[in-house]
Design a protein around this motif. Structure first.
Motif, mmCIF file in Angstrom:
data_model
loop_
_atom_site.group_PDB
_atom_site.id
_atom_site.type_symbol
_atom_site.label_atom_id
_atom_site.label_comp_id
_atom_site.label_asym_id
_atom_site.label_seq_id
_atom_site.Cartn_x
_atom_site.Cartn_y
_atom_site.Cartn_z
ATOM 1 N N ILE A 221 -45.045 16.446 -3.765
ATOM 2 C CA ILE A 221 -44.435 17.267 -2.723
ATOM 3 C C ILE A 221 -43.230 16.514 -2.166
ATOM 4 N N ILE A 222 -42.063 17.130 -2.276
ATOM 5 C CA ILE A 222 -40.810 16.491 -1.877
ATOM 6 C C ILE A 222 -40.297 17.143 -0.603
ATOM 7 N N LYS A 223 -40.311 16.403 0.490
ATOM 8 C CA LYS A 223 -39.760 16.917 1.741
ATOM 9 C C LYS A 223 -38.258 16.669 1.753
ATOM 10 N N THR A 224 -37.501 17.718 2.023
ATOM 11 C CA THR A 224 -36.048 17.616 2.045
ATOM 12 C C THR A 224 -35.521 17.961 3.437
ATOM 13 N N GLU A 225 -34.250 17.702 3.640
ATOM 14 C CA GLU A 225 -33.586 18.101 4.879
ATOM 15 C C GLU A 225 -32.818 19.407 4.695
ATOM 16 N N PHE A 226 -33.081 20.108 3.586
ATOM 17 C CA PHE A 226 -32.305 21.281 3.231
ATOM 18 C C PHE A 226 -32.846 22.547 3.886
ATOM 19 N N GLN A 227 -31.961 23.526 4.044
ATOM 20 C CA GLN A 227 -32.374 24.843 4.491
ATOM 21 C C GLN A 227 -33.030 25.606 3.332
ATOM 22 N N HIS A 228 -33.872 26.536 3.700
ATOM 23 C CA HIS A 228 -34.597 27.336 2.710
ATOM 24 C C HIS A 228 -33.637 28.042 1.741
ATOM 25 N N THR A 229 -32.572 28.596 2.270
ATOM 26 C CA THR A 229 -31.646 29.377 1.452
ATOM 27 C C THR A 229 -30.723 28.523 0.602
ATOM 28 N N TRP A 230 -30.746 27.201 0.795
ATOM 29 C CA TRP A 230 -29.906 26.312 -0.010
ATOM 30 C C TRP A 230 -30.457 26.093 -1.417
ATOM 31 N N MET A 231 -31.709 26.488 -1.659
ATOM 32 C CA MET A 231 -32.376 26.112 -2.896
ATOM 33 C C MET A 231 -32.079 27.103 -4.023
ATOM 34 N N SER A 232 -30.802 27.402 -4.183
ATOM 35 C CA SER A 232 -30.301 28.231 -5.277
ATOM 36 C C SER A 232 -28.867 27.799 -5.518
ATOM 37 N N ASP A 233 -28.174 28.473 -6.431
ATOM 38 C CA ASP A 233 -26.773 28.133 -6.678
ATOM 39 C C ASP A 233 -25.898 28.363 -5.449
ATOM 40 N N ARG A 234 -26.414 29.076 -4.452
ATOM 41 C CA ARG A 234 -25.660 29.308 -3.223
ATOM 42 C C ARG A 234 -25.611 28.068 -2.335
ATOM 43 N N GLY A 235 -26.506 27.134 -2.578
ATOM 44 C CA GLY A 235 -26.610 25.965 -1.715
ATOM 45 C C GLY A 235 -25.464 24.997 -1.891
ATOM 46 N N PRO A 236 -25.305 24.063 -0.957
ATOM 47 C CA PRO A 236 -24.250 23.060 -1.069
ATOM 48 C C PRO A 236 -24.409 22.225 -2.338
ATOM 49 N N TYR A 237 -23.301 21.793 -2.858
ATOM 50 C CA TYR A 237 -23.271 21.003 -4.095
ATOM 51 C C TYR A 237 -24.182 19.782 -3.995
ATOM 52 N N THR A 238 -24.124 19.072 -2.863
ATOM 53 C CA THR A 238 -24.920 17.846 -2.716
ATOM 54 C C THR A 238 -26.411 18.147 -2.760
ATOM 55 N N ALA A 239 -26.830 19.274 -2.170
ATOM 56 C CA ALA A 239 -28.248 19.635 -2.189
ATOM 57 C C ALA A 239 -28.704 19.940 -3.607
ATOM 58 N N ARG A 240 -27.887 20.713 -4.340
ATOM 59 C CA ARG A 240 -28.248 21.057 -5.717
ATOM 60 C C ARG A 240 -28.315 19.824 -6.603
ATOM 61 N N GLU A 241 -27.367 18.911 -6.438
ATOM 62 C CA GLU A 241 -27.359 17.705 -7.276
ATOM 63 C C GLU A 241 -28.570 16.823 -7.003
ATOM 64 N N ARG A 242 -29.010 16.733 -5.759
ATOM 65 C CA ARG A 242 -30.169 15.893 -5.451
ATOM 66 C C ARG A 242 -31.455 16.524 -5.970
ATOM 67 N N ILE A 243 -31.553 17.839 -5.890
ATOM 68 C CA ILE A 243 -32.715 18.510 -6.475
ATOM 69 C C ILE A 243 -32.706 18.337 -7.987
ATOM 70 N N GLN A 244 -31.542 18.488 -8.613
ATOM 71 C CA GLN A 244 -31.423 18.284 -10.055
ATOM 72 C C GLN A 244 -31.869 16.886 -10.455
ATOM 73 N N ALA A 245 -31.401 15.880 -9.726
ATOM 74 C CA ALA A 245 -31.728 14.494 -10.063
ATOM 75 C C ALA A 245 -33.230 14.246 -9.979
ATOM 76 N N THR A 246 -33.876 14.807 -8.950
ATOM 77 C CA THR A 246 -35.321 14.642 -8.792
ATOM 78 C C THR A 246 -36.081 15.380 -9.887
ATOM 79 N N LEU A 247 -35.650 16.600 -10.187
ATOM 80 C CA LEU A 247 -36.301 17.385 -11.235
ATOM 81 C C LEU A 247 -36.161 16.702 -12.592
ATOM 82 N N ASP A 248 -34.981 16.189 -12.889
ATOM 83 C CA ASP A 248 -34.764 15.510 -14.165
ATOM 84 C C ASP A 248 -35.649 14.276 -14.280
ATOM 85 N N LYS A 249 -35.771 13.533 -13.202
ATOM 86 C CA LYS A 249 -36.645 12.355 -13.179
ATOM 87 C C LYS A 249 -38.095 12.765 -13.429
#
Length: 277
Positions: A221-249
């Motif tokens: 379970i990964i707690k983030t500082e992100f808003q709920h609506t950020w978790m798609s391509d609509r979200g800020p670039y930095t949020a998407r990249e950090r989710i990508q990095a965690t998922l890839d790991k």
């Protein structure tokens, strides 16, 4: 002679760059529309696959693992390319399913009902996924449909968790981004990765998250500082990249309990959508 060495070095560098470009950018997205005759329902799907892995699979040298992505309410299935690309880069066959249609009734909340009255929505999503799997088997026979990864954001995450609950023999991994209604499925051999928002407008229902996760658990379970609506391509670039990095790991076999920093020198392929203001 020196010039020849220089030219050779440049050619070698270009060859290496070409290889990594293929690995990062050789992901093909294709929009398809399937039709469930039993329900008279069209289902739009974005299919993503890395071409070199697809060629290996067609040659019998690789069996494509399969990931199914379900969209959140009011978000399009094509707005999760930042997730689809991570899976595709790892050799997955990815199907991003449009779970809702404009003609579907709006989501409602009925306190006291199972899943606050949304059980029929999850059953509809389950039927959509089963139809998509049947169609994908015809078009991509060299994929592994017996060990699925179910992925989803918000309502799509609840759909993914519900499908895993109903089909324990098919699902080996679930990745959710802020699912709020359907409790985590706790069973041996099922791996779960869940990103949680820090958003006062979207609260997780009681009983959804496990009360205790020990070091031996297969739940991250990964707690983030992100808003709920950020978790798609609509979200800020930095949020998407950090989710990508965690998922890839995570897909690389590493357990993780925190959001990974983005490796800005080796960015995972992304759609490059603009950040929200």
């Amino acid at each position: 002679m020196k010039r020849g060495v220089t030219v050779l070095a440049c050619v070698s560098a270009l060859a290496v760059a070409g290889y990594f470009a293929m690995a990062k950018w050789g992901i093909q997205h294709e929009s398809r529309e399937f039709f469930d005759a039993a329900r008279q329902r069209p289902i739009n799907v974005d299919v993503a696959v890395r071409k070199d892995y697809e060629m290996k699979a067609n040659a019998g040298l690789w069996r494509l693992p399969v990931a199914i992505i379900s969209n959140g309410n009011t978000v399009k299935n094509t707005e999760y390319s930042f997730l689809a690309n991570v899976f595709a880069a790892r050799g997955y066959l990815v199907a991003s399913v449009q779970q809702d249609l404009p003609t579907d009734p709006p989501l409602v909340t009925k306190v006291g009902m199972p899943y606050v009255g949304r059980l029929d929505v999850y059953k509809k999503g389950e039927a959509n996924i089963l139809c998509v799997l049947d169609e994908m088997k015809k078009r991509h026979p060299n994929a592994d449909y017996d060990h699925l990864t179910l992925v989803g954001h918000s309502n799509g995450g609840d759909t993914a968790m519900y499908f895993a609950q109903q089909h324990p023999n098919l699902v080996t991994q679930v990745v959710t981004l802020d699912n709020l209604r359907v409790p985590f499925v706790i069973r041996d051999k099922l791996k779960i990765l869940s990103f949680r928002s820090d958003d006062p407008e979207f609260k997780t229902d009681p009983g959804v998250l496990p009360t205790h996760v020990d070091d031996k658990s297969r739940i991250d379970i990964i707690k983030t500082e992100f808003q709920h609506t950020w978790m798609s391509d609509r979200g800020p670039y930095t949020a998407r990249e950090r989710i990508q990095a965690t998922l890839d790991k995570y897909l690389g076999g590493e357990s993780t309990s925190q959001l990974a920093p983005a490796d800005t020198d080796n960015l995972i392929v992304t759609n490059g959508a603009a950040a929200l203001p």
